[in-house]
Write a protein that holds these residues in place. Structure first.
Motif, short mmCIF file in Angstrom:
data_model
loop_
_atom_site.label_atom_id
_atom_site.label_comp_id
_atom_site.label_asym_id
_atom_site.label_seq_id
_atom_site.Cartn_x
_atom_site.Cartn_y
_atom_site.Cartn_z
N THR A 98 0.81 -1.21 0.00
CA THR A 98 0.00 0.00 0.00
C THR A 98 0.85 1.27 0.00
N PHE A 99 2.13 1.16 0.34
CA PHE A 99 3.00 2.34 0.28
C PHE A 99 3.31 2.72 -1.18
N LEU A 100 2.98 1.83 -2.11
CA LEU A 100 3.15 2.13 -3.54
C LEU A 100 1.82 2.44 -4.22
N ASP A 101 0.77 1.76 -3.77
CA ASP A 101 -0.55 1.91 -4.38
C ASP A 101 -1.56 1.51 -3.30
N ALA A 102 -2.55 2.34 -3.06
CA ALA A 102 -3.45 2.17 -1.91
C ALA A 102 -4.09 0.79 -1.83
N ASN A 103 -4.33 0.15 -2.96
CA ASN A 103 -5.03 -1.14 -2.95
C ASN A 103 -4.14 -2.30 -3.39
N LEU A 104 -2.82 -2.09 -3.38
CA LEU A 104 -1.92 -3.09 -3.95
C LEU A 104 -1.45 -4.11 -2.91
N ALA A 105 -1.53 -5.37 -3.30
CA ALA A 105 -0.99 -6.46 -2.48
C ALA A 105 -0.55 -7.58 -3.42
N ALA A 106 0.43 -8.34 -2.98
CA ALA A 106 0.91 -9.49 -3.76
C ALA A 106 0.74 -10.75 -2.93
N GLU A 107 0.31 -11.80 -3.57
CA GLU A 107 0.16 -13.09 -2.90
C GLU A 107 1.42 -13.93 -3.16
N ALA A 108 1.91 -14.59 -2.12
CA ALA A 108 3.06 -15.48 -2.27
C ALA A 108 2.78 -16.77 -1.52
N THR A 109 3.24 -17.88 -2.08
CA THR A 109 3.05 -19.18 -1.45
C THR A 109 4.40 -19.83 -1.16
N ARG A 110 4.37 -20.79 -0.27
CA ARG A 110 5.61 -21.51 0.03
C ARG A 110 6.11 -22.24 -1.21
N GLY A 111 5.20 -22.79 -1.99
CA GLY A 111 5.61 -23.46 -3.22
C GLY A 111 6.28 -22.50 -4.18
N GLN A 112 5.78 -21.28 -4.25
CA GLN A 112 6.38 -20.27 -5.11
C GLN A 112 7.79 -19.93 -4.63
N LEU A 113 7.96 -19.78 -3.31
CA LEU A 113 9.29 -19.52 -2.76
C LEU A 113 10.23 -20.69 -3.06
N ASP A 114 9.76 -21.91 -2.84
CA ASP A 114 10.60 -23.09 -3.09
C ASP A 114 11.04 -23.13 -4.56
N GLY A 115 10.11 -22.83 -5.45
CA GLY A 115 10.46 -22.84 -6.88
C GLY A 115 11.45 -21.75 -7.24
N ALA A 116 11.29 -20.57 -6.60
CA ALA A 116 12.17 -19.45 -6.91
C ALA A 116 13.60 -19.68 -6.45
N ILE A 117 13.76 -20.47 -5.38
CA ILE A 117 15.11 -20.69 -4.83
C ILE A 117 15.63 -22.09 -5.14
N ASP A 118 14.97 -22.78 -6.05
CA ASP A 118 15.31 -24.19 -6.33
C ASP A 118 16.78 -24.39 -6.68
N ALA A 119 17.31 -23.54 -7.56
CA ALA A 119 18.72 -23.71 -7.96
C ALA A 119 19.66 -23.47 -6.78
N ARG A 120 19.30 -22.55 -5.91
CA ARG A 120 20.12 -22.28 -4.72
C ARG A 120 20.04 -23.44 -3.73
N LEU A 121 18.89 -24.08 -3.64
CA LEU A 121 18.75 -25.26 -2.78
C LEU A 121 19.67 -26.38 -3.27
N ASP A 122 19.77 -26.54 -4.57
CA ASP A 122 20.66 -27.55 -5.13
C ASP A 122 22.11 -27.27 -4.74
N ARG A 123 22.49 -25.99 -4.73
CA ARG A 123 23.86 -25.63 -4.35
C ARG A 123 24.12 -25.90 -2.87
#
Length: 411
Positions: free
Chosen positions: A318-343
């Motif tokens: 909301t500090f950028l846009d009064a009605n703005l929010a983003a949804e994030a899931t644990r699966g999304q986080l896991d997928g985003a860091i997958d290559a780093r998990l392999d390392r």
């Protein structure tokens, strides 16, 4: 001294006993953050006070994730603070000096010797750069008044702390997953070894990789938040993609302040007119113009922490846009860091191999460091020694306590 990417602590030895110094009111842990207040010339704030000033929109410059600068070319860079150029190494010095003063206030005397924690690797695959990073940290320690400086690998320090509660002899894989690096050691621990001064023969292997919690923040920001600011959208002309360099700069703690330039603002103003989804790029322009990059990064970091316990989180923007929010899931986080998990998995596995051990020889995996709380991180490391039990204790203070115990043994 445990000077960490996200948090720091410092202890003193009293009558051979380790004691951590209060560094922020009664707390023995302080966020590694510095705020240079432009409204009150010369005022410098640290830790949560620094973060609160920034979030409260006090005019000034916030610096965080300072440790990551040590192992990168950024250590040679300068930043503009209060209209003057300041070397980033001097910013680190300001924070380290603050820690030293807190320890001296606690001890009631000047302190001239320090056992300094360091990652196994500041830099991957470059021994010279790694040595330069330690040299810079030692130079800073001496500039703030330490005359005797010794370095100890952070997972070795954590092993000393873990060993205080070990009830039997065991082979432990110590996994210190911090904000900027992840470090591993194979150590023999137990009641018989505990009181020996020379423990060199008990350390069978060390390994490290430049992967940590700030990398997870970057990945989650790019995956879940930056698309709301135009990442991945198109330009009208020739259906070209939005340039992505600025998104990466703003998603990375150490480079946020470099995004705040008039050149970037002018370029974004032009891109708003050329964008297929101009309202999203307008948000990016607002972020840069009002210097809200750290505010965004804190929101993402909080979301990452929440996803260690929950399956889903709403990131309020909301500090950028009064009605703005983003949804994030644990699966999304896991997928985003997958290559780093392999390392992480590969580094833990290789550490066991260097020790000349089979994975089944590891009795315990001791997890420490704030990023060890991420479930996917724990699982990746556990796969390296699937028969070992998982243990955790004081994950934000284990290194500092262990370093202070080592200092006591050396004094």
């Amino acid at each position: 001294m445990d000077f960490g990417t996200s948090n720091s602590a410092i202890g003193v030895v009293r009558d051979k006993a380790a004691a951590l110094a209060p560094v922020e009111e009664s707390s023995t842990l302080i966020p590694s953050a510095v705020f240079f207040d432009s409204e009150t010339k010369g005022r410098v704030l640290f830790g949560n006070e620094a973060i609160s000033a920034y979030v409260g929109q006090t005019e000034g410059r916030l610096m965080r994730a300072l440790k990551t600068i040590l192992g990168s070319p950024l250590i040679e860079e300068e930043t503009v603070i209060g209209g003057r150029k300041v070397a980033l190494a001097d910013v680190i010095e300001t924070f380290v000096r603050h820690l030293k003063h807190k320890a001296e206030a606690f001890a009631g005397r000047e302190i001239t010797s320090v056992v300094h924690g360091r990652p196994v690797r500041f830099v991957d695959g470059d021994d010279k750069a790694d040595a330069r990073a330690q040299d810079m940290l030692e130079t800073i320690a001496r500039r703030v008044g330490f005359r005797d400086v010794a370095f100890v690998y952070e997972p070795i320090a954590a092993a000393h702390h873990y060993e205080q509660t070990a009830e039997r002899e065991e082979l432990a894989l110590i996994a210190d997953i911090g904000g900027g690096t992840s470090d591993f050691s194979i150590v023999r621990v137990g009641p018989r070894q505990r009181d020996r001064v020379d423990r060199g023969s008990d350390v069978l292997a060390n390994a490290g990789v430049r992967v940590g919690g700030t990398d997870f923040d970057t990945a989650l920001s790019l995956a879940a938040v930056m698309p709301n600011l135009g990442l991945g959208t198109q330009l009208v002309e020739k259906n070209l993609p939005m340039p992505n360099a600025l998104y990466h700069e703003l998603a990375t703690w150490a480079t946020i302040n470099f995004a705040y330039t008039y050149k970037n603002e002018r370029a974004l103003a032009e891109l708003v007119a050329l964008a297929c989804e101009p309202e999203k790029v307008e948000r990016l322009l607002t972020l840069v113009h009002h210097r809200l990059g750290h505010r965004l990064a804190f929101a993402v970091e909080d979301a990452k922490i929440t996803l260690s316990a929950e399956d889903r989180v709403t990131i309020l923007l909301t500090f950028l846009d009064a009605n703005l929010a983003a949804e994030a899931t644990r699966g999304q986080l896991d997928g985003a860091i997958d290559a780093r998990l392999d390392r992480l998995h590969a580094t833990a596995r290789d550490c066991i191999a260097v020790a000349g051990l089979a994975s089944t020889a590891i009795d315990t995996i001791f997890l420490t460091g704030g990023s060890s709380r991420v479930p996917a991180v724990r699982a990746a490391i556990a796969r390296a020694a699937p028969t070992a039990r998982l243990a955790a204790r004081s994950d934000l203070l284990s290194v500092a306590l262990g370093l202070t115990q080592v200092a006591g043994a050396m004094s």
